[in-house]
Each structure stands twice: as structure tokens, then as C-alpha cells.
Design a protein around this motif. Structure first.
Motif, mmCIF file in Angstrom:
data_model
loop_
_atom_site.group_PDB
_atom_site.id
_atom_site.type_symbol
_atom_site.label_atom_id
_atom_site.label_comp_id
_atom_site.label_asym_id
_atom_site.label_seq_id
_atom_site.Cartn_x
_atom_site.Cartn_y
_atom_site.Cartn_z
ATOM 1 N N LEU A 1 0.786 -1.167 0.158
ATOM 2 C CA LEU A 1 0.005 -0.113 -0.089
ATOM 3 C C LEU A 1 1.046 1.470 0.058
ATOM 4 O O LEU A 1 0.595 2.304 -0.760
ATOM 5 C CB LEU A 1 -0.874 0.111 1.092
ATOM 6 N N GLY A 2 1.903 1.153 0.886
ATOM 7 C CA GLY A 2 2.784 2.277 0.690
ATOM 8 C C GLY A 2 3.538 2.665 -0.635
ATOM 9 O O GLY A 2 3.686 3.678 -1.152
ATOM 10 N N ALA A 3 3.673 1.548 -1.282
ATOM 11 C CA ALA A 3 4.540 1.715 -2.398
ATOM 12 C C ALA A 3 3.460 2.072 -3.419
ATOM 13 O O ALA A 3 3.846 2.669 -4.423
ATOM 14 C CB ALA A 3 4.947 0.324 -2.888
ATOM 15 N N LEU A 4 2.195 1.839 -3.349
ATOM 16 C CA LEU A 4 1.173 2.221 -4.209
ATOM 17 C C LEU A 4 1.200 3.811 -4.244
ATOM 18 O O LEU A 4 0.933 4.669 -5.137
ATOM 19 C CB LEU A 4 -0.188 1.737 -4.125
ATOM 20 N N CYS A 5 1.268 4.345 -2.894
ATOM 21 C CA CYS A 5 1.356 5.607 -2.671
ATOM 22 C C CYS A 5 2.599 6.591 -3.291
ATOM 23 O O CYS A 5 2.432 7.447 -4.168
ATOM 24 C CB CYS A 5 1.302 6.059 -1.341
ATOM 25 N N PHE A 6 3.704 5.972 -3.301
ATOM 26 C CA PHE A 6 4.946 6.161 -3.921
ATOM 27 C C PHE A 6 4.692 6.306 -5.520
ATOM 28 O O PHE A 6 5.221 7.181 -6.221
ATOM 29 C CB PHE A 6 6.187 5.439 -3.364
ATOM 30 N N THR A 7 3.979 5.356 -5.807
ATOM 31 C CA THR A 7 3.984 5.080 -7.428
ATOM 32 C C THR A 7 2.939 6.201 -7.606
ATOM 33 O O THR A 7 3.224 6.991 -8.916
ATOM 34 C CB THR A 7 2.990 3.809 -7.668
ATOM 35 N N ALA A 8 1.772 6.581 -7.127
ATOM 36 C CA ALA A 8 0.814 7.583 -7.583
ATOM 37 C C ALA A 8 1.893 8.955 -7.311
ATOM 38 O O ALA A 8 1.646 9.960 -8.398
ATOM 39 C CB ALA A 8 -0.079 7.844 -6.274
ATOM 40 N N ALA A 9 2.515 9.356 -6.400
ATOM 41 C CA ALA A 9 3.500 10.336 -6.072
ATOM 42 C C ALA A 9 4.317 10.726 -7.504
ATOM 43 O O ALA A 9 4.546 11.877 -7.788
ATOM 44 C CB ALA A 9 3.977 10.519 -4.959
ATOM 45 N N LEU A 10 4.892 9.591 -7.989
ATOM 46 C CA LEU A 10 6.191 9.516 -8.876
ATOM 47 C C LEU A 10 5.450 9.339 -10.224
ATOM 48 O O LEU A 10 6.318 9.852 -11.223
ATOM 49 C CB LEU A 10 7.100 8.674 -8.471
ATOM 50 N N LEU A 11 4.683 8.325 -10.749
ATOM 51 C CA LEU A 11 4.529 8.088 -11.799
ATOM 52 C C LEU A 11 4.124 8.824 -12.988
ATOM 53 O O LEU A 11 4.778 8.992 -14.011
ATOM 54 C CB LEU A 11 3.267 6.755 -11.707
ATOM 55 N N PRO A 12 3.298 9.909 -12.634
ATOM 56 C CA PRO A 12 3.132 10.944 -13.618
ATOM 57 C C PRO A 12 4.207 11.844 -14.165
ATOM 58 O O PRO A 12 4.122 12.159 -15.231
ATOM 59 C CB PRO A 12 1.958 11.654 -12.982
ATOM 60 N N LEU A 13 5.117 11.925 -13.082
ATOM 61 C CA LEU A 13 6.404 12.785 -13.458
ATOM 62 C C LEU A 13 7.303 12.041 -14.524
ATOM 63 O O LEU A 13 8.224 12.517 -14.853
ATOM 64 C CB LEU A 13 7.276 12.934 -12.163
ATOM 65 N N SER A 14 7.127 10.692 -14.704
ATOM 66 C CA SER A 14 7.834 10.113 -15.682
ATOM 67 C C SER A 14 7.918 10.521 -17.126
ATOM 68 O O SER A 14 8.703 10.441 -17.988
ATOM 69 C CB SER A 14 7.643 8.780 -15.656
ATOM 70 N N LEU A 15 6.677 11.309 -17.451
ATOM 71 C CA LEU A 15 6.506 11.694 -18.929
ATOM 72 C C LEU A 15 6.899 12.878 -19.155
ATOM 73 O O LEU A 15 7.404 13.175 -20.172
ATOM 74 C CB LEU A 15 4.813 11.523 -18.961
ATOM 75 N N PRO A 16 7.067 14.012 -18.168
ATOM 76 C CA PRO A 16 7.121 15.355 -18.916
ATOM 77 C C PRO A 16 8.691 15.750 -18.343
ATOM 78 O O PRO A 16 8.978 17.148 -18.227
ATOM 79 C CB PRO A 16 6.125 16.328 -18.192
ATOM 80 N N LEU A 17 9.579 14.920 -18.151
ATOM 81 C CA LEU A 17 10.843 15.316 -17.609
ATOM 82 C C LEU A 17 11.523 16.164 -18.414
ATOM 83 O O LEU A 17 12.569 16.894 -17.907
ATOM 84 C CB LEU A 17 11.562 13.988 -17.415
ATOM 85 N N THR A 18 11.303 15.865 -19.887
ATOM 86 C CA THR A 18 12.121 16.923 -20.751
ATOM 87 C C THR A 18 11.297 18.232 -21.152
ATOM 88 O O THR A 18 11.740 18.973 -22.251
ATOM 89 C CB THR A 18 12.415 16.095 -21.935
ATOM 90 N N ALA A 19 10.219 18.321 -20.577
ATOM 91 C CA ALA A 19 9.396 19.768 -20.662
ATOM 92 C C ALA A 19 10.137 20.908 -20.351
ATOM 93 O O ALA A 19 11.159 20.650 -19.516
ATOM 94 C CB ALA A 19 7.959 19.367 -19.885
ATOM 95 N N PRO A 20 9.618 21.964 -20.804
ATOM 96 C CA PRO A 20 10.441 23.502 -20.203
ATOM 97 C C PRO A 20 10.220 23.376 -18.932
ATOM 98 O O PRO A 20 9.104 23.191 -18.214
ATOM 99 C CB PRO A 20 9.612 24.551 -21.034
ATOM 100 N N ARG A 21 11.213 23.957 -18.058
ATOM 101 C CA ARG A 21 10.949 23.868 -16.599
ATOM 102 C C ARG A 21 10.133 25.130 -16.033
ATOM 103 O O ARG A 21 9.692 24.789 -15.079
ATOM 104 C CB ARG A 21 12.590 24.632 -16.153
ATOM 105 N N ALA A 22 9.610 25.754 -16.938
ATOM 106 C CA ALA A 22 8.562 26.762 -16.451
ATOM 107 C C ALA A 22 7.030 25.869 -16.455
ATOM 108 O O ALA A 22 6.165 26.482 -16.002
ATOM 109 C CB ALA A 22 8.450 28.022 -17.431
ATOM 110 N N GLN A 23 7.002 24.915 -16.971
ATOM 111 C CA GLN A 23 5.948 24.230 -17.229
ATOM 112 C C GLN A 23 5.375 23.371 -15.854
ATOM 113 O O GLN A 23 6.279 22.860 -15.171
ATOM 114 C CB GLN A 23 5.824 22.929 -18.364
ATOM 115 N N ARG A 24 4.035 23.412 -15.373
ATOM 116 C CA ARG A 24 3.865 22.850 -14.221
ATOM 117 C C ARG A 24 3.502 21.312 -14.698
ATOM 118 O O ARG A 24 2.998 21.108 -15.705
ATOM 119 C CB ARG A 24 2.240 23.538 -13.975
ATOM 120 N N LEU A 25 3.987 20.334 -13.736
ATOM 121 C CA LEU A 25 4.085 19.040 -14.082
ATOM 122 C C LEU A 25 2.879 18.228 -13.428
ATOM 123 O O LEU A 25 2.807 17.123 -13.377
ATOM 124 C CB LEU A 25 5.598 18.471 -13.679
ATOM 125 N N GLY A 26 1.948 18.921 -13.038
ATOM 126 C CA GLY A 26 0.732 18.211 -12.516
ATOM 127 C C GLY A 26 1.076 17.760 -11.063
ATOM 128 O O GLY A 26 1.853 17.740 -10.489
#
Length: 205
Positions: free
Chosen positions: A180-205
Motif C-alpha cells: 500500500l505504501g508503494a502504491l502511494c509512492f507510485t501515485a506520487a512519482l509515476l506521472p512525473l515520468s512523462l514530462p521530464l524533458t518539458a520546459p522548466r516553467a511548465q507545471r508538471l501536475g
């Protein structure tokens, strides 16, 4: 076939780490639940290999979060750098712990034998706080600090550090709740895997 630039390969590995690191932690928690005796044996070894694989990937994730904080000066730069250093130090402590657990699992014939080996190792001065108590907590402190820093900068949503707090508290409350704790970490980090190369000014959600 042309070789990919080093920076591109690193970015690809980092994006993958944001996905696979918490999933390795999740798999470790599930494997641990399947082993009521908690070692030694195949489940103990498999689980700790998964734990080690997950933790090592945070050596990519933490610096990536630091880069997402963008250019900063003074206190902001110092805060982000300190958080990253703490997180990496904690990662080293968890890596040492997982490695010790693997070695003990290979050397011991049964659970009482593992307990004796753990007591022998932890009896050495400094090992217990550095590897089993204070050291690992630095990983969570550093990760949370970086996400709070990003949330204050409005580069990520506030719910991300909240999920890290929930994941840490859940895992600390009962090791059987590690999935369950790992699922919380997955939720916190998983969406960040997609826009790492986006401009720094962009909000990452």
C-alpha cells in the motif's frame, strides 16, 4: 545503427526509473507477504533483489527532481541541494541494508540463524543508526523535501508530497502494508515520468 547521445540515454533511463522504482518496491512488498517466515529462501532473496533494484533507481530520480527545481540562488538552491544530498545518503543506507539482508539470507540456514547474524552485524558501533534507523529515514526526508520544494514553486501539485507522507507513514506503521505504501509512492512519482524533458516553467501536475 547510430549510438544515442549519453544525455538522451540518461533521460530515457530516468523516465523509466520514475515508473519502475516504485513498482519494484511494490513487488518487494508483495513477495514479502508471500514469505511468512521472512527468510531465508527464494522469497527472501527475490524480495531483497527487487528492493535493491528499486532503491538504486532513486540515484536517478533524486537528481532529476533536483533539476526540476530549476535555476535558483541563495536559500532555494541550498535547500534543493541539501534535500538531494540527504535523499542520496538515505539511498546509500537502504542499499547497504538490502545488501546485508541478502548476505545474511545466503549465509543462514534458518530464521534463528539469520537473527544471530543480524545481531552480530548490528552490534558493531554505528551500524544500527547508519544502516537501519537514522540512515534510511534520510531517504524519505530528502524525497519529501524535494517534492515540497517543487510544490512551493508550483512546479508540481501539492498532492504529490502528501502521497509520499502517506506512503512513508503506512510502511512505517506495519511492514505488511508495504504494498500500500508503494502504491502511494507510485501515485506520487509515476506521472512525473512523462514530462521530464518539458520546459522548466511548465507545471508538471
Amino acid at each position: 545503427m547510430t549510438n544515442q547521445p549519453l544525455g538522451h540515454r540518461r533521460a530515457t533511463l530516468t523516465r523509466a526509473a520514475f515508473v519502475s522504482a516504485p513498482l519494484c518496491m511494490l513487488a518487494y512488498g508483495v513477495v514479502r507477504l508471500s514469505d511468512p517466515d521472512h527468510g531465508p529462501g527464494p522469497a527472501w532473496t527475490t524480495g531483497h533483489v527487487l528492493l535493491l533494484a528499486g532503491v538504486l533507481q532513486f540515484t536517478l530520480i533524486l537528481p532529476a527532481l533536483h533539476r526540476l527545481t530549476g535555476p535558483a540562488r541563495g536559500a532555494g538552491r541550498l535547500a534543493a541541494g541539501t534535500a538531494t544530498l540527504l535523499g542520496l545518503t538515505g539511498t546509500l543506507a537502504v542499499t547497504a541494508q538490502a545488501t546485508i539482508d541478502l548476505v545474511v539470507g545466503f549465509r543462514a540456514a534458518d530464521r534463528p540463524g539469520m537473527t544471530r547474524l543480524f545481531e552480530e552485524i548490528q552490534s558493531h558501533p554505528g551500524v544500527l543508526p547508519a544502516v537501519y534507523t537514522v540512515g534510511p529515514m534520510l531517504f524519505y526526508v530528502g524525497l519529501l523535501w524535494l517534492l515540497v520544494h517543487l510544490a512551493v514553486q508550483r512546479r508540481v501539485s501539492p498532492w504529490r508530497p502528501v502521497m509520499v507522507v502517506l506512503g512513508t507513514a503506512t510502511s512505517a506503521a506495519d511492514l505488511d502494508l508495504l504494498p500500500l505504501g508503494a502504491l502511494c509512492f507510485t501515485a506520487a512519482l509515476l506521472p512525473l515520468s512523462l514530462p521530464l524533458t518539458a520546459p522548466r516553467a511548465q507545471r508538471l501536475g
